[in-house]
Design a protein around this motif. Structure first.
Motif, mmCIF file in Angstrom:
data_model
loop_
_atom_site.group_PDB
_atom_site.id
_atom_site.type_symbol
_atom_site.label_atom_id
_atom_site.label_comp_id
_atom_site.label_asym_id
_atom_site.label_seq_id
_atom_site.Cartn_x
_atom_site.Cartn_y
_atom_site.Cartn_z
ATOM 1 N N MET A 170 12.691 -4.565 29.863
ATOM 2 C CA MET A 170 12.686 -3.426 28.948
ATOM 3 C C MET A 170 11.310 -3.266 28.311
ATOM 4 O O MET A 170 10.593 -4.255 28.083
ATOM 5 C CB MET A 170 13.711 -3.637 27.822
ATOM 6 C CG MET A 170 15.158 -3.593 28.244
ATOM 7 S SD MET A 170 16.211 -3.883 26.784
ATOM 8 C CE MET A 170 17.821 -3.453 27.430
ATOM 9 N N PHE A 191 11.994 -0.361 23.200
ATOM 10 C CA PHE A 191 13.396 -0.182 23.550
ATOM 11 C C PHE A 191 14.170 -1.486 23.386
ATOM 12 O O PHE A 191 15.301 -1.503 22.901
ATOM 13 C CB PHE A 191 13.501 0.330 24.978
ATOM 14 C CG PHE A 191 14.905 0.632 25.427
ATOM 15 C CD1 PHE A 191 15.701 1.536 24.733
ATOM 16 C CD2 PHE A 191 15.445 0.011 26.550
ATOM 17 C CE1 PHE A 191 16.991 1.816 25.139
ATOM 18 C CE2 PHE A 191 16.739 0.277 26.968
ATOM 19 C CZ PHE A 191 17.515 1.189 26.256
ATOM 20 N N HIS A 192 13.568 -2.603 23.773
ATOM 21 C CA HIS A 192 14.215 -3.907 23.624
ATOM 22 C C HIS A 192 14.485 -4.200 22.153
ATOM 23 O O HIS A 192 15.581 -4.667 21.774
ATOM 24 C CB HIS A 192 13.329 -4.998 24.224
ATOM 25 C CG HIS A 192 13.916 -6.369 24.133
ATOM 26 N ND1 HIS A 192 13.716 -7.189 23.043
ATOM 27 C CD2 HIS A 192 14.713 -7.065 24.985
ATOM 28 C CE1 HIS A 192 14.345 -8.331 23.231
ATOM 29 N NE2 HIS A 192 14.963 -8.284 24.399
ATOM 30 N N GLU A 207 14.817 -2.008 19.734
ATOM 31 C CA GLU A 207 15.825 -1.068 19.255
ATOM 32 C C GLU A 207 17.230 -1.537 19.615
ATOM 33 O O GLU A 207 18.155 -1.466 18.790
ATOM 34 C CB GLU A 207 15.554 0.316 19.859
ATOM 35 C CG GLU A 207 16.609 1.360 19.537
ATOM 36 C CD GLU A 207 16.400 2.640 20.325
ATOM 37 O OE1 GLU A 207 17.328 3.468 20.355
ATOM 38 O OE2 GLU A 207 15.313 2.807 20.918
ATOM 39 N N SER A 253 12.340 5.191 32.289
ATOM 40 C CA SER A 253 11.414 5.484 31.193
ATOM 41 C C SER A 253 11.445 4.419 30.107
ATOM 42 O O SER A 253 10.578 4.400 29.238
ATOM 43 C CB SER A 253 11.748 6.852 30.576
ATOM 44 O OG SER A 253 13.074 6.857 30.064
ATOM 45 N N LYS A 254 12.452 3.518 30.133
ATOM 46 C CA LYS A 254 12.576 2.469 29.136
ATOM 47 C C LYS A 254 12.137 1.102 29.663
ATOM 48 O O LYS A 254 12.294 0.095 28.975
ATOM 49 C CB LYS A 254 14.034 2.371 28.651
ATOM 50 C CG LYS A 254 14.589 3.667 28.067
ATOM 51 C CD LYS A 254 13.844 4.096 26.811
ATOM 52 C CE LYS A 254 14.507 5.317 26.178
ATOM 53 N NZ LYS A 254 13.784 5.762 24.955
ATOM 54 N N ARG A 255 11.602 1.074 30.875
ATOM 55 C CA ARG A 255 11.173 -0.200 31.450
ATOM 56 C C ARG A 255 9.727 -0.514 31.046
ATOM 57 O O ARG A 255 8.999 0.380 30.640
ATOM 58 C CB ARG A 255 11.290 -0.146 32.981
ATOM 59 C CG ARG A 255 12.721 0.055 33.466
ATOM 60 C CD ARG A 255 12.799 0.200 34.965
ATOM 61 N NE ARG A 255 14.151 0.592 35.382
ATOM 62 C CZ ARG A 255 14.500 0.868 36.631
ATOM 63 N NH1 ARG A 255 13.591 0.800 37.604
ATOM 64 N NH2 ARG A 255 15.744 1.222 36.912
#
Length: 823
Positions: free
Chosen positions: A93, A97-98, A100, A140-142
């Motif tokens: 992630m 994002f991770h 969040e 898009s979150k990687r």
């Protein structure tokens, strides 16, 4: 309820414990401030589910199997440990994002299932038949994948070999010759040395010469220490140093200290493209195109990517990221990027500071410093200060790269300690189009210096010259696909003292007559007003057949001077030879000179010879001859091991085979193309470049196929003039055979299975014949698991490191519930 894998450990919890756990997590969630109402509506509300069974499932993230993870199985659903997921998904992630997901939305949970993970944006699928749990992170979150263009890092290749705490390099060269002329004959002999000692990244550098010509002489030409200061991105020199300079500053040789930034490359500077990042929702073909040239073509999976840092050429660059997704319209991300050759990337810095005394006059104090920073991708600015015995200087510098050309400014103010004040300024404009051969380039250069302007320096009295002004214009371009023309002109004026105006011009024309044959015509004029015009002209013919190792050049100038040169690069036999003749046609007043040289390169040393003949010199009549033979090599030491190689200019790696490989031939290679072979236990030395991680690979080209190297590939990560030690050992591969039967002893025929190592990696597969017999090949020592179809279970077995080459397991039964570990 689906049948669980035999690895599961039944562990039912009583109702009282379940109620206590649920109440405990309810209280924790209230006091932790978990108040995302929208998320709560999406979630099941189960913070700590009541488990029916504990066990293991195989976790697959973005198509990659990451291993087995503990789960709770309840109400026909899997619940995974949040703490375990947190540590696993940090690599899958993007950091924001991770954070969040695990620090905000799910922070009150210990176990999460499909509903919870889907609610935070992950795609989830459970497969109870194969006991697998699949997670997909949105592309898009990687994490951003860095696409390297000019340099690749290899930090994922294990082992990673770091420099040893002590290493040494000694480069030596022995020269012997004959000097013969009418004044006498001499036999000069010289020994040159270049020594580097690295002690925990503190490097002592020294070089010098011991010579005998007419007398015995010795000179220590350099002695200093060097140490890199990582947090500053700087390199510290102490002892015999040279000050660095910028703009109007002067460089001087000192006894003192110099601190220089080392995280930049002179010339082109790496800088991020303004459109470097992109997201792929589907598997796509991506092309990175610079100035019409495809730099990379990549087949990329969904994810977020960045082209990283790479070198733009000076001038105006067309930068394109082309994305081709099956079934969709081709996408092009385009930008025009202008770069100047001294432009830094945004937030990159370059600095230097020097202080010391003159090497000739120890009482002459000198100091110099400058600092430059990339304020934007197209703007770099900085300042400089310098002072010496007679004067001081302060200056500014700036580079701006616009879409219509690059502008460079240097300005300085000089104050002499006797009160004289002077200024200088230089303004340059350059417009080039790299990759566009048909587009011309232009340049303008303005400079003004007031009377008495001269930068501080060591060792000489200042001259304080008259004031000058100059302007230079140049233009160049192609006349055709095979012809190139360049023209320039300069006007300068000395406007104080005796006023002088000078006009000069130059013209060059080159053309390819045929492949490998080129012609260059060049000339120029110069005239100081009131004096006679002077002119120069020359013609040069070059012949370099395509694919050949020979080069021929002939040049004839208007003043009668001429030269001819013939060279053979010796790509096949390793011998490079050349012939250079000057003024052999007798049309010049200068003496004629002939030079013949040859060089032989071997794996351990370089040998060279040079013969120089001169005649027609009015000051030294007759024939003068100088002949020189030289041999140079390098010696290195690291980790108690000595090695010998050609001259080592930076870092190095020594490969030393163990005794078990002393009779084997081992080929050693690094990814920069350097190769060597260890034969009979000999060590191999390969050169490396500081701070450039790379791969070192080993190969056994002539060994028994059952002999396997424990390490065949490693990352080498050198530092400045460091030494890295590399060794390995051998293991033997094994063939395994067995017969699979059921509880009644009947053979189980035509059964397929997969073999996994201790890390959970699939290493082989097998298929029993009609009698239940199967074989496995090329397995190293270790513990293995054979996974049979779901209704049969698994088989464990272990291969000891010292076991015979072929092993027979006999008749085997798949494991039954409650049996764990190797059988």
């Amino acid at each position: 309820m689906p049948r669980l894998n035999k690895r599961f450990m039944p562990a039912r919890l009583n109702s009282f414990k379940t109620i206590v756990l649920i109440l405990t997590f309810f209280v924790v969630s209230v006091f932790s401030g978990f108040s995302d109402e929208l998320l709560q509506k999406k979630l099941t509300g189960v913070i700590d589910p009541a488990p029916e069974e504990l066990g293991l499932v195989t976790l697959v993230v973005d198509g990659t199997t990451v291993g087995d993870i503990e789960v709770i199985f309840t109400e026909n659903k899997y619940f995974l440990s949040l703490q375990k997921l947190d540590s696993i998904l940090v690599d899958y992630m993007a950091p924001g994002f991770h954070s969040e997901v695990f620090r905000t939305k799910l922070k009150a949970y210990r176990w999460v299932g499909s509903a919870e993970l889907s609610a935070v944006g992950l795609s989830v699928m459970e497969d109870s038949n194969s006991l697998s749990f699949f997670l997909v992170v949105p592309p898009s979150k990687r994490p951003v994948n860095d696409i390297r263009i000019s340099q690749t890092t290899y930090n994922s290749i294990k082992p990673i070999l770091l420099p040893s705490p002590f290493s040494a390099i000694l480069n030596t060269e022995l020269q012997a010759g004959l000097d013969f002329s009418v004044s006498g004959s001499y036999v000069p002999i010289s020994w040159l040395f270049d020594l580097s000692l690295n002690i925990s990244d503190w490097i002592l550098e020294a070089n010098g010469r011991v010579s005998f010509y007419r007398d015995l002489t010795a000179a220590l030409q350099m002695l200093r220490f060097v140490h890199d200061i990582g947090p500053l991105g700087a390199r510290l020199y102490g002892g015999m140093v040279t000050s660095t300079s910028l703009g109007y500053q002067q460089s001087s040789s000192l006894y003192g200290l110099t601190l220089d930034s080392y995280n930049f490359v002179p010339g082109r500077r790496p800088a991020n493209a303004p459109v470097s990042q992109f997201v792929l929702e589907k598997k796509s073909i991506v092309r990175i195109i610079l100035n019409g040239t495809i730099l990379l073509t990549l087949d990329l999976d969904p994810g977020t990517y960045d082209v990283g840092q790479f070198d733009f050429a000076p001038g105006i660059n067309d930068f394109v990221i082309e994305i081709e997704t099956p079934g969709e319209k081709k996408q092009r991300i385009h930008a025009v990027v202008s770069r100047e050759d001294v432009l830094l990337g945004k937030d990159m810095v370059e600095f230097s500071a020097s202080a010391g005394v003159g090497r000739t006059d120890l009482g002459e104090i000198f100091g110099s410093t400058f600092y430059r920073r990339g304020l934007a991708d197209v703007l770099t600015a900085g300042g400089a200060v310098q002072f010496g015995k007679y004067s001081g200087l302060a200056g500014i510098t700036a580079v701006y790269a616009s879409p219509i050309g690059a502008i460079t400014l240097n300005a300085a103010n000089m104050l002499a300690w006797d009160g004289r004040l002077a200024q200088a300024a230089n303004l340059k404009y350059k417009l080039t189009f790299p990759g566009r051969s048909s587009a011309p380039s232009f340049g303008l250069d303005f400079e003004i210096r007031t009377k008495d302007f001269e930068a501080p320096r060591i060792g000489t009295l200042p001259t304080y010259p008259e004031g000058t002004f100059s302007v230079t214009a140049q233009a160049s371009g192609r006349l055709s696909s095979d012809s190139f023309i360049g023209i320039s002109g300069t006007y300068s004026r000395q406007y104080t003292g005796t006023v002088q105006d000078t006009v000069s011009s130059s013209l060059s024309f080159s053309t390819n007559l045929r492949p490998g044959y080129s012609l260059l015509l060049s000339g120029g004029t110069s005239q100081t007003l009131g004096e006679a015009l002077t002119a120069t002209a020359s013609i040069r013919l070059s012949i370099n057949p395509q694919g050949g190792n020979q080069l021929f050049n002939f040049t004839q100038s208007l003043n009668g001077e001429n030269s001819v040169s013939i060279a053979n690069t010796g790509a096949e036999n390793g011998i490079a030879a050349s012939f250079q003749g000057d003024n052999l046609l007798g049309t010049s007043a200068n003496p004629a000179n002939v030079t013949i040289s040859a060089r032989k390169t071997t794996a351990l040393a370089d040998f060279a010879g040079n013969l120089d003949l001169q005649y027609g010199n009015a000051e030294v009549p007759g024939l003068s001859t100088q002949a020189t033979l030289s041999a140079s090599t390098g010696f290195v030491f690291v980790n108690g091991t000595f090695g010998m190689a050609r001259r080592i200019s930076d870092s190095f790696m020594i490969f030393a085979p163990p005794q078990t490989l002393s009779r084997e031939r081992i080929d050693v290679r690094n990814d920069s193309g350097q190769t060597g072979s260890s034969i009979g236990g000999s060590v191999v030395v390969l050169p490396l470049t500081s701070y450039r991680s790379g791969l070192a690979t080993l190969n056994l080209p002539e060994s028994d196929p059952n002999i396997v190297l424990k390490t065949t590939t490693a990352t080498v990560s050198p530092r400045y003039k460091s030494g890295i030690f590399f060794t390995t050992d051998i293991v033997r591969s094994h063939a395994i055979s067995a017969t699979l039967v059921d509880k009644a002893g009947a053979p189980l025929g035509y059964i397929m299975a997969e073999v996994f190592n201790e890390m959970g990696e699939s290493v082989s597969s097998t298929f029993t014949d009609e009698n239940g017999y199967f074989e496995l090949y090329d397995l190293l020592g270790g513990i293995y698991t054979i996974r049979w179809p779901l209704d049969l279970g698994v088989t464990y077995f272990e291969i000891p490191e010292d076991s015979p080459k072929d092993l027979t397991l006999g008749t085997i039964l798949p494991s039954v519930p409650g049996q764990e570990g190797p059988q």
